[in-house]
Design an enzyme around this catalytic site. Structure first.
Site, PDB file in Angstrom:
ATOM      1  N   ASP A  67      40.995   9.207  12.734  1.00 30.32           N
ATOM      2  CA  ASP A  67      40.310   8.176  13.524  1.00 30.32           C
ATOM      3  C   ASP A  67      39.849   6.997  12.672  1.00 30.32           C
ATOM      4  OD1 ASP A  67      38.389   9.648  12.146  1.00 30.32           O
ATOM      5  OD2 ASP A  67      37.541  10.563  13.943  1.00 30.32           O
ATOM      6  N   ASP A 136      28.458  16.990  18.726  1.00 27.46           N
ATOM      7  CA  ASP A 136      28.732  17.266  20.142  1.00 27.46           C
ATOM      8  C   ASP A 136      30.013  18.089  20.330  1.00 27.46           C
ATOM      9  OD1 ASP A 136      30.680  15.440  19.526  1.00 27.46           O
ATOM     10  OD2 ASP A 136      30.084  13.938  21.012  1.00 27.46           O
ATOM     11  N   HIS A 138      32.914  17.401  18.916  1.00 29.85           N
ATOM     12  CA  HIS A 138      34.166  16.629  18.865  1.00 29.85           C
ATOM     13  C   HIS A 138      35.015  16.992  17.651  1.00 29.85           C
ATOM     14  CE1 HIS A 138      32.090  13.020  16.614  1.00 29.85           C
ATOM     15  NE2 HIS A 138      32.606  13.833  15.738  1.00 29.85           N
ATOM     16  N   GLU A 143      35.342  12.796  22.243  1.00 29.66           N
ATOM     17  CA  GLU A 143      34.011  13.041  22.772  1.00 29.66           C
ATOM     18  C   GLU A 143      34.082  13.903  24.039  1.00 29.66           C
ATOM     19  OE1 GLU A 143      32.167  12.521  20.556  1.00 29.66           O
ATOM     20  OE2 GLU A 143      31.576  10.463  20.155  1.00 29.66           O
TER      21      GLU A 143
HETATM   22  C1  GLP Z   1      32.903  12.072  12.240  1.00 27.59           C
HETATM   23  C2  GLP Z   1      34.414  12.248  12.300  1.00 27.59           C
HETATM   24  C3  GLP Z   1      34.804  13.681  12.592  1.00 27.59           C
HETATM   25  C4  GLP Z   1      34.023  14.642  11.706  1.00 27.59           C
HETATM   26  C5  GLP Z   1      32.536  14.457  11.942  1.00 27.59           C
HETATM   27  C6  GLP Z   1      31.696  15.458  11.159  1.00 27.59           C
HETATM   28  O1  GLP Z   1      32.327  11.964  13.484  1.00 27.59           O
HETATM   29  N1  GLP Z   1      35.015  11.396  13.286  1.00 27.59           N
HETATM   30  O2  GLP Z   1      36.199  13.839  12.371  1.00 27.59           O
HETATM   31  O3  GLP Z   1      34.386  15.959  11.985  1.00 27.59           O
HETATM   32  O4  GLP Z   1      32.254  13.129  11.530  1.00 27.59           O
HETATM   33  O5  GLP Z   1      30.845  14.815  10.278  1.00 27.59           O
HETATM   34  P1  GLP Z   1      29.932  15.522   9.191  1.00 27.59           P
HETATM   35  O6  GLP Z   1      30.862  16.205   8.251  1.00 27.59           O
HETATM   36  O7  GLP Z   1      29.236  14.361   8.542  1.00 27.59           O
HETATM   37  O8  GLP Z   1      29.050  16.450   9.903  1.00 27.59           O
END
Ligand code: GLP
Length: 263
Positions: A67, A136, A138, A143
């Site tokens: 993304d 959430d 994802h 989402e």
């Molecule tokens: C972002 C990314 C996700 C990732 C998530 C987790 O939202 N788009 O792909 O899994 O962060 O983040 P963290 O590792 O900071 O909890």
């Protein structure tokens, strides 16, 4: 799906680094799907170290990130292109021409999404997709209510995601409200998936995603449909899992995990 529980975030990350490095050694021109987020920082640091200490060779690899934020220039340190260069690409011998992220600044975002899907196809699909999980539930930026068959497209970010990621911005109000993300369907097309989940804050959502019903409310639950998906977690994130003993038995006894016992 398999679930592997390691004692802490370091050992969980080390196991994922080993699985990825073994996959690269087996197939040097691997098509690797990459994720961002705080969880992955430690993993990319370890892969960069393996490049230096063990000559892990990234030169033939192609990568696709899940993304990218919409309308955030790549020079912005919160863009995922910047993140990937900083944490991994600038530290290993990868050819940046073979590192792909969606262009969130493209004039025509729908066209950009279609182009991204075609590019993945043209390289024969993703061999190994790395995932984290959002607050959430994802994966990527899929989402709640993301269709389980969705493809790469623009998504509006949820309040939970904005709360999770906005502290990373100098001015939290500057966090984009939209992102381009591979769809759940795009992710499920990967030949193999590894999800890395660490920390207590992920314990409840992880148990819903992997032991609860499949629902578009929690896009990570769609991984239950994938024939080759392994979730690597630490004890903290595994706290709410019901079948912990079974998962521990698998790591200790199944032949495929034998070589990783001391990881
Ligand atoms: C972002 C990314 C996700 C990732 C998530 C987790 O939202 N788009 O792909 O899994 O962060 O983040 P963290 O590792 O900071 O909890």
């Amino acid at each position: 799906m398999e679930v592997i529980i390691r004692p802490d975030a370091n050992t969980a990350t080390e196991l994922v680094a080993r699985l990825i490095s073994d996959a690269i050694r087996r197939k040097p021109d691997l098509v690797l799907g990459l994720a961002t987020g705080r969880t992955m920082e430690r993993l990319y640091a370890r892969l960069a170290q393996m490049h230096i200490e063990e000559k892990l060779d990234f030169s033939k690899l192609s990568t696709f990130n899940l993304d990218e934020y919409v309308a955030l220039p790549t020079e912005n340190r919160n863009s995922y292109r910047y993140y990937m260069n900083y944490h991994l690409f600038d530290k290993v011998n990868i050819d940046k021409k073979n590192t792909f992220l969606p262009d969130g600044c493209a004039d025509n975002l729908d066209h950009e999404c279609e182009k991204y899907e075609r590019k993945i196809e043209s390289l024969g699909g993703i061999d190994l997709q790395l995932l984290g999980i959002g607050a959430d539930g994802h994966i990527g930026f899929n989402e709640p209510l993301s269709a389980l068959r969705s493809r790469t497209r623009v998504k509006a970010l949820s309040p939970a995601t904005i709360a999770q990621n906005s502290p990373l911005f100098d001015d939290p109000a500057m966090m984009p409200r939209r992102a381009i993300t591979m769809g759940v369907g795009t992710i499920l097309d990967a030949k193999k998936i590894i999800m890395l989940v660490t920390g207590k804050s992920k314990a409840k959502i992880l148990s819903k995603a992997i032991e609860g019903p499949i629902s578009s409310m929690i896009s990570a639950s769609a991984l239950q449909l994938h024939p080759k998906c392994v979730v690597i977690t630490d004890e903290d994130a595994a706290e709410c899992l019901q079948e912990k003993e079974y998962y521990r038995w698998i790591f200790a006894n199944e032949p495929e995990w034998k070589i990783y016992q001391n990881t």
